[in-house]
Each structure stands twice: as C-alpha cells, then as structure tokens.
Design a protein around this motif. Structure first.
Motif, PDB file in Angstrom:
ATOM      1  N   UNK A 110      -4.092  -4.469  -4.505  1.00  0.00           N
ATOM      2  CA  UNK A 110      -4.667  -4.899  -3.279  1.00  0.00           C
ATOM      3  C   UNK A 110      -3.642  -5.652  -2.450  1.00  0.00           C
ATOM      4  N   UNK A 111      -2.361  -5.743  -3.292  1.00  0.00           N
ATOM      5  CA  UNK A 111      -1.030  -6.743  -2.826  1.00  0.00           C
ATOM      6  C   UNK A 111      -0.133  -5.742  -2.471  1.00  0.00           C
ATOM      7  N   UNK A 112      -0.283  -4.495  -1.765  1.00  0.00           N
ATOM      8  CA  UNK A 112       0.802  -3.570  -1.634  1.00  0.00           C
ATOM      9  C   UNK A 112       1.300  -3.968   0.074  1.00  0.00           C
ATOM     10  N   UNK A 113       2.498  -3.868   0.146  1.00  0.00           N
ATOM     11  CA  UNK A 113       3.075  -4.232   1.570  1.00  0.00           C
ATOM     12  C   UNK A 113       3.954  -3.031   1.867  1.00  0.00           C
ATOM     13  N   UNK A 114       4.207  -2.971   3.107  1.00  0.00           N
ATOM     14  CA  UNK A 114       4.990  -1.920   3.751  1.00  0.00           C
ATOM     15  C   UNK A 114       6.603  -2.460   3.596  1.00  0.00           C
ATOM     16  N   UNK A 115       7.572  -1.512   3.842  1.00  0.00           N
ATOM     17  CA  UNK A 115       8.768  -1.928   3.960  1.00  0.00           C
ATOM     18  C   UNK A 115       9.102  -3.160   4.916  1.00  0.00           C
ATOM     19  N   UNK A 116       8.387  -3.112   5.875  1.00  0.00           N
ATOM     20  CA  UNK A 116       8.374  -4.300   7.026  1.00  0.00           C
ATOM     21  C   UNK A 116       7.865  -5.489   6.366  1.00  0.00           C
ATOM     22  N   UNK A 117       6.950  -5.598   5.232  1.00  0.00           N
ATOM     23  CA  UNK A 117       6.531  -6.702   4.813  1.00  0.00           C
ATOM     24  C   UNK A 117       4.918  -6.892   5.249  1.00  0.00           C
ATOM     25  N   UNK A 118       4.416  -5.740   5.800  1.00  0.00           N
ATOM     26  CA  UNK A 118       3.041  -5.740   6.397  1.00  0.00           C
ATOM     27  C   UNK A 118       2.217  -5.545   5.124  1.00  0.00           C
ATOM     28  N   UNK A 119       0.971  -6.112   5.073  1.00  0.00           N
ATOM     29  CA  UNK A 119      -0.132  -5.756   3.973  1.00  0.00           C
ATOM     30  C   UNK A 119      -0.627  -4.376   4.187  1.00  0.00           C
ATOM     31  N   UNK A 120      -0.640  -3.553   3.078  1.00  0.00           N
ATOM     32  CA  UNK A 120      -1.307  -2.317   3.117  1.00  0.00           C
ATOM     33  C   UNK A 120      -2.517  -2.024   3.067  1.00  0.00           C
ATOM     34  N   UNK A 121      -3.444  -1.244   3.659  1.00  0.00           N
ATOM     35  CA  UNK A 121      -4.814  -1.431   3.426  1.00  0.00           C
ATOM     36  C   UNK A 121      -5.012  -0.271   2.366  1.00  0.00           C
ATOM     37  N   UNK A 122      -6.190  -0.597   1.871  1.00  0.00           N
ATOM     38  CA  UNK A 122      -6.670   0.570   0.770  1.00  0.00           C
ATOM     39  C   UNK A 122      -8.135   0.660   1.109  1.00  0.00           C
ATOM     40  N   UNK A 172       3.876   2.167  -2.961  1.00  0.00           N
ATOM     41  CA  UNK A 172       4.630   2.590  -4.099  1.00  0.00           C
ATOM     42  C   UNK A 172       4.611   4.264  -3.956  1.00  0.00           C
ATOM     43  N   UNK A 173       5.396   5.029  -4.937  1.00  0.00           N
ATOM     44  CA  UNK A 173       5.418   6.215  -4.863  1.00  0.00           C
ATOM     45  C   UNK A 173       4.589   7.063  -5.856  1.00  0.00           C
ATOM     46  N   UNK A 174       3.933   8.052  -5.454  1.00  0.00           N
ATOM     47  CA  UNK A 174       3.066   8.700  -6.163  1.00  0.00           C
ATOM     48  C   UNK A 174       3.134  10.189  -5.971  1.00  0.00           C
ATOM     49  N   UNK A 175       2.622  10.841  -6.964  1.00  0.00           N
ATOM     50  CA  UNK A 175       2.702  12.259  -6.955  1.00  0.00           C
ATOM     51  C   UNK A 175       1.510  12.744  -6.097  1.00  0.00           C
TER      52      UNK A 175
END
Length: 209
Positions: A110-122, A172-175
């Motif tokens: 739930x706490x993922x962020x973009x390289x710019x620091x913005x919270x990413x939606x799931x 994050x990086x996924x397959x």
C-alpha cells in the motif's frame, strides 16, 4: 484453430475479438477434446486466483493445460492466466497454482511511491512500459516506447531469471512477461493494447516453438 480457455473468468470476449480481427479461427471453450485438438491455446482471464483455480479443477482444465504444455503446444497466458501459471499466489489467503513456471504472485504494498515521491494507487491500472530482457519471437516487434494496458493488484515474480522475458516498473519491478519452452505469458492485456498488442498476438499466432 486457437482454443481460448473458458474457466468462468472475465475478459474472454475481447481476446476472441482480437484473434478474429487478425483473421484466425478460434473458440472460447472448456471442451477438453477441442482443446486437445487445437493448434495453440490462449489462457486469459480477469478475476481472483482462488476461484480461478477452483474452476480449472472443476472442468479438468488444469490437466488440459499441463497436457498442452507437455505436448509442446504454443500457450499464451494473459493477466490472471499469467499469474496462475506460477506455483503460488498470495491472493485469497494463499492459493496453490498450476506450477507451469516456478514463481509466485505477490500483493502490491500500500505504501508504494513513484520515482517523484508520489503515492501510487493499487490496482496498477492503465498504460505502462515493458522492458524486454531476452529476445523472443513473440516479443519481436516490441519497442521501448510502446506501452501496454495493465489492470492488477497482484504481480508475478518468476523464481528463475531465465524465465523472465520482460519487466515492468510500478513502485517495484515485476516480471511482466514470463515464459519457457512453448509457454509465454504477459501480465498486461495485449488485446487491449492497440497496435503493439495486436502485433504481439500476431507473433504468437505465427510462433513455432
């Protein structure tokens, strides 16, 4: 003929439309005899891992997919179909899957962020890039600038690096593309990804593993 596996999952009609647009005969089916006679198999789907595995076992489609794999028949997994070719999914309190590719499916934090620091939606929903790591006939026309359509809250991670054909970054990086032998699978939806997606489907139709 291309068999599109019907296991009560969503998004089968759009895959059928895309294949027919490319001029190929196909059938959305759970008929085991028809699947065994098909030249190639598409294993798409939208939904949850737990109910998907229940339906596959109910109709004997889990065995049909293993048999198609052993027979060397070209198989394309899409979205949910890509997730449940792995060994295990975290979804639905943990779901043992088909194990066609060693790996697991994990929930986006739930706490993922973009390289710019913005919270990413799931869920991860919308267009994103795909970075090809290994040459593959089905991915022959993919370019770095091409984007593909994703909709998912869980992401696949192949256990063996040799089975990761492409990656995508979203917090994050996924397959995003996995494969081995006569199987290739995309987390994104080629049937909803415009010309690049149709090019990928066309490559799959011509692929002779």
């Amino acid at each position: 003929m291309i068999a599109i596996i019907d296991y009560d999952a969503g998004n089968l009609t759009s895959v059928e439309r895309a294949v027919r647009f490319l001029g190929e005969d196909c059938a959305v089916t759970r008929d085991l005899d028809l699947i065994s006679k098909a030249e190639r198999v598409i294993f798409p789907g939208v939904g949850a891992a737990g109910s998907a595995m229940e339906s596959l076992k109910k109709y004997g489609l889990d065995k049909a997919l293993h048999e198609a794999m052993k027979a060397g028949k070209p198989i394309l997994g899409i979205c949910l179909g890509t997730q449940i070719i792995t060994s295990f999914s975290e979804e639905n309190q943990g779901t043992p899957c088909l194990g066609l590719v060693k790996g697991e499916v994990l929930c986006f934090p739930d706490d993922m962020k973009s390289p710019e620091g913005e919270k990413l939606k799931v869920p991860h929903m919308g267009w994103n890039n795909v970075t090809v790591l290994k040459d593959h006939p089905v991915l022959a026309d993919l370019r770095p600038e091409h984007q593909f359509y994703f909709v998912h809250s869980y992401y696949p991670m192949a256990k063996e690096a040799g089975n990761v054909l492409a990656e995508t970054a979203y917090g994050l990086t996924f397959s995003s593309v996995m494969g081995r032998d006569n199987l290739i699978a995309t987390q994104f939806h080629p049937e909803k990804s415009g010309k690049p997606g149709l090019a990928l489907l066309k490559n799959f139709i011509a692929w002779k593993p």
